[in-house]
Design a protein around this motif. Structure first.
Motif, PDB file in Angstrom:
ATOM      1  N   HIS A  31       0.669  -1.273  -0.147  1.00  0.00           N
ATOM      2  CA  HIS A  31       0.337   0.201  -0.127  1.00  0.00           C
ATOM      3  C   HIS A  31       1.082   1.239   0.287  1.00  0.00           C
ATOM      4  CE1 HIS A  31      -3.617   2.195   1.052  1.00  0.00           C
ATOM      5  NE2 HIS A  31      -2.833   3.488   1.207  1.00  0.00           N
ATOM      6  N   VAL A  32       2.214   1.139   1.006  1.00  0.00           N
ATOM      7  CA  VAL A  32       2.751   2.504   0.553  1.00  0.00           C
ATOM      8  C   VAL A  32       4.023   2.425  -1.023  1.00  0.00           C
ATOM      9  CG1 VAL A  32       2.794   2.491   3.302  1.00  0.00           C
ATOM     10  CG2 VAL A  32       4.598   1.403   1.843  1.00  0.00           C
ATOM     11  N   GLY A  33       3.724   1.411  -1.720  1.00  0.00           N
ATOM     12  CA  GLY A  33       4.312   1.449  -2.581  1.00  0.00           C
ATOM     13  C   GLY A  33       5.586   0.992  -2.587  1.00  0.00           C
ATOM     14  N   LEU A  34       6.110   0.033  -1.471  1.00  0.00           N
ATOM     15  CA  LEU A  34       7.384  -0.744  -1.558  1.00  0.00           C
ATOM     16  C   LEU A  34       7.117  -2.134  -2.262  1.00  0.00           C
ATOM     17  CD1 LEU A  34       8.585   0.212   1.862  1.00  0.00           C
ATOM     18  CD2 LEU A  34       8.992   1.063  -0.082  1.00  0.00           C
ATOM     19  N   GLU A  35       7.651  -2.804  -2.366  1.00  0.00           N
ATOM     20  CA  GLU A  35       8.579  -4.238  -2.700  1.00  0.00           C
ATOM     21  C   GLU A  35       8.591  -5.266  -1.975  1.00  0.00           C
ATOM     22  OE1 GLU A  35       6.848  -7.031  -4.839  1.00  0.00           O
ATOM     23  OE2 GLU A  35       7.296  -5.450  -6.416  1.00  0.00           O
ATOM     24  N   PRO A  36       7.519  -6.070  -1.348  1.00  0.00           N
ATOM     25  CA  PRO A  36       7.528  -6.853  -0.101  1.00  0.00           C
ATOM     26  C   PRO A  36       9.552  -7.972   0.469  1.00  0.00           C
ATOM     27  CG  PRO A  36       5.355  -7.141  -0.733  1.00  0.00           C
ATOM     28  CD  PRO A  36       5.942  -6.230  -2.198  1.00  0.00           C
ATOM     29  N   GLY A  37       9.656  -8.220  -1.661  1.00  0.00           N
ATOM     30  CA  GLY A  37      10.624  -9.432  -1.446  1.00  0.00           C
ATOM     31  C   GLY A  37      12.104  -8.083  -1.498  1.00  0.00           C
ATOM     32  N   ALA A  38      11.739  -6.616  -1.713  1.00  0.00           N
ATOM     33  CA  ALA A  38      13.217  -6.195  -1.279  1.00  0.00           C
ATOM     34  C   ALA A  38      13.899  -6.067   0.305  1.00  0.00           C
ATOM     35  CB  ALA A  38      13.093  -4.313  -1.495  1.00  0.00           C
ATOM     36  N   HIS A  39      14.544  -5.298   0.426  1.00  0.00           N
ATOM     37  CA  HIS A  39      15.662  -5.830   1.323  1.00  0.00           C
ATOM     38  C   HIS A  39      14.903  -5.667   2.522  1.00  0.00           C
ATOM     39  CE1 HIS A  39      18.872  -7.107   4.108  1.00  0.00           C
ATOM     40  NE2 HIS A  39      19.082  -5.894   4.210  1.00  0.00           N
ATOM     41  N   TYR A  40      14.618  -4.430   2.845  1.00  0.00           N
ATOM     42  CA  TYR A  40      13.267  -3.792   4.226  1.00  0.00           C
ATOM     43  C   TYR A  40      12.890  -4.750   4.768  1.00  0.00           C
ATOM     44  CZ  TYR A  40      18.462  -1.058   4.676  1.00  0.00           C
ATOM     45  OH  TYR A  40      20.008  -0.366   4.635  1.00  0.00           O
ATOM     46  N   PRO A  41      11.610  -4.326   4.021  1.00  0.00           N
ATOM     47  CA  PRO A  41      10.613  -5.214   3.740  1.00  0.00           C
ATOM     48  C   PRO A  41      10.394  -6.193   3.526  1.00  0.00           C
ATOM     49  CG  PRO A  41      10.558  -3.474   2.026  1.00  0.00           C
ATOM     50  CD  PRO A  41      11.928  -3.708   2.117  1.00  0.00           C
ATOM     51  N   ALA A  42      11.924  -7.406   3.460  1.00  0.00           N
ATOM     52  CA  ALA A  42      11.526  -8.703   3.691  1.00  0.00           C
ATOM     53  C   ALA A  42      11.910  -8.654   5.309  1.00  0.00           C
ATOM     54  CB  ALA A  42      12.721  -9.235   2.574  1.00  0.00           C
ATOM     55  N   LEU A  43      12.459  -8.116   5.606  1.00  0.00           N
ATOM     56  CA  LEU A  43      13.741  -8.067   6.871  1.00  0.00           C
ATOM     57  C   LEU A  43      12.221  -8.168   7.559  1.00  0.00           C
ATOM     58  CD1 LEU A  43      17.132  -5.957   6.992  1.00  0.00           C
ATOM     59  CD2 LEU A  43      16.745  -8.670   7.351  1.00  0.00           C
ATOM     60  N   LEU A  44      11.477  -7.217   7.696  1.00  0.00           N
ATOM     61  CA  LEU A  44      10.091  -6.654   8.504  1.00  0.00           C
ATOM     62  C   LEU A  44       9.074  -7.771   8.898  1.00  0.00           C
ATOM     63  CD1 LEU A  44       8.437  -4.499  10.366  1.00  0.00           C
ATOM     64  CD2 LEU A  44       7.538  -4.090   7.950  1.00  0.00           C
ATOM     65  N   LEU A  45       9.155  -8.138   7.159  1.00  0.00           N
ATOM     66  CA  LEU A  45       8.347  -9.256   7.539  1.00  0.00           C
ATOM     67  C   LEU A  45       9.075 -10.471   8.170  1.00  0.00           C
ATOM     68  CD1 LEU A  45       7.177  -9.666   3.473  1.00  0.00           C
ATOM     69  CD2 LEU A  45       5.511  -8.761   5.958  1.00  0.00           C
ATOM     70  N   ALA A  46       9.883 -11.455   7.856  1.00  0.00           N
ATOM     71  CA  ALA A  46      10.712 -12.266   8.443  1.00  0.00           C
ATOM     72  C   ALA A  46      10.495 -12.225  10.428  1.00  0.00           C
ATOM     73  CB  ALA A  46      12.036 -11.743   8.103  1.00  0.00           C
ATOM     74  N   GLY A  47      11.156 -10.770  10.337  1.00  0.00           N
ATOM     75  CA  GLY A  47      10.924 -10.682  11.920  1.00  0.00           C
ATOM     76  C   GLY A  47       9.099 -10.944  13.009  1.00  0.00           C
ATOM     77  N   ILE A  48       8.080 -10.429  11.758  1.00  0.00           N
ATOM     78  CA  ILE A  48       7.556 -10.571  11.814  1.00  0.00           C
ATOM     79  C   ILE A  48       6.657 -12.126  11.917  1.00  0.00           C
ATOM     80  CG2 ILE A  48       4.640 -10.591  11.265  1.00  0.00           C
ATOM     81  CD1 ILE A  48       5.418  -7.205  10.071  1.00  0.00           C
ATOM     82  N   ASP A  49       6.706 -12.865  11.616  1.00  0.00           N
ATOM     83  CA  ASP A  49       6.656 -14.383  11.411  1.00  0.00           C
ATOM     84  C   ASP A  49       7.611 -15.163  12.454  1.00  0.00           C
ATOM     85  OD1 ASP A  49       5.643 -13.797   8.791  1.00  0.00           O
ATOM     86  OD2 ASP A  49       7.502 -14.648   7.461  1.00  0.00           O
ATOM     87  N   ARG A  50       8.778 -14.582  12.771  1.00  0.00           N
ATOM     88  CA  ARG A  50       9.122 -14.963  13.849  1.00  0.00           C
ATOM     89  C   ARG A  50       9.084 -14.643  15.224  1.00  0.00           C
ATOM     90  NH1 ARG A  50      13.805 -12.816  11.857  1.00  0.00           N
ATOM     91  NH2 ARG A  50      14.028 -11.546  12.751  1.00  0.00           N
TER      92      ARG A  50
END
Length: 169
Positions: free
Chosen positions: A65-84
């Protein structure tokens, strides 16, 4: 009726700490503390609202929604942290921490609103605990907002400390 010997001496009374302006300042601090407690409660309820939801899906939607790609480095780090984090099920601990923080803030607000010495002690101590962390953050990321937070908190702690000193004088 009080005799003149039983009346307090106006010259020795703590008039500086008992003025309308001083009461207004104390009540402003109390209101701000109550606001922080309310925000903590709302956050705790918000966490409970996410209890049976797929956080990964919600975060992916927000990132897109904010225009970032979920597979990019920082969004992927955020998603991995949320999953953990969501996999450990620390929901109850997080909610308990938010509730305890809110209770502390409401207790402090009540004590300050009612002009209690213990409220001033609680406010000075709890505010003073944040100052080293705020200074560390300010030293590493000096912004106007960080400067304002450090100055405001230090001012509140100094004011409450001054009131406590005046009570003992």
């Amino acid at each position: 009726m009080l005799s003149t010997a039983d009346r307090p001496d106006p010259a020795s009374a703590d008039t500086a700490a008992d003025t309308p302006a001083a009461r207004r300042a104390l009540r402003t601090i109390a209101g701000f503390e109550a606001l922080k407690g309310s925000v903590a409660l709302v956050a705790g309820v918000g966490v409970l609202g996410l209890l049976h939801r797929d956080l990964h899906q919600i975060a992916t939607a927000l990132i897109g929604h904010v225009g970032l790609e979920p597979g990019a480095h920082y969004p992927a780090l955020l998603l991995a942290g949320i999953d953990r984090w969501s996999g450990h099920g620390d929901w109850q601990l997080l909610t308990a921490i938010a509730t305890a923080y809110a209770a502390l803030r409401f207790t402090e607000a009540y004590g300050l609103w009612r002009d209690r010495a213990w409220g001033e002690w609680l406010g000075a101590l709890s505010g003073g605990l944040y100052i080293p962390f705020e200074l560390w953050h300010w030293l590493h990321r000096p912004t106007w907002a960080a400067s304002a937070v450090v100055l405001l908190n230090a001012g509140v702690v100094a004011y409450l400390g001054w009131r406590l000193w005046r009570r003992q004088a």
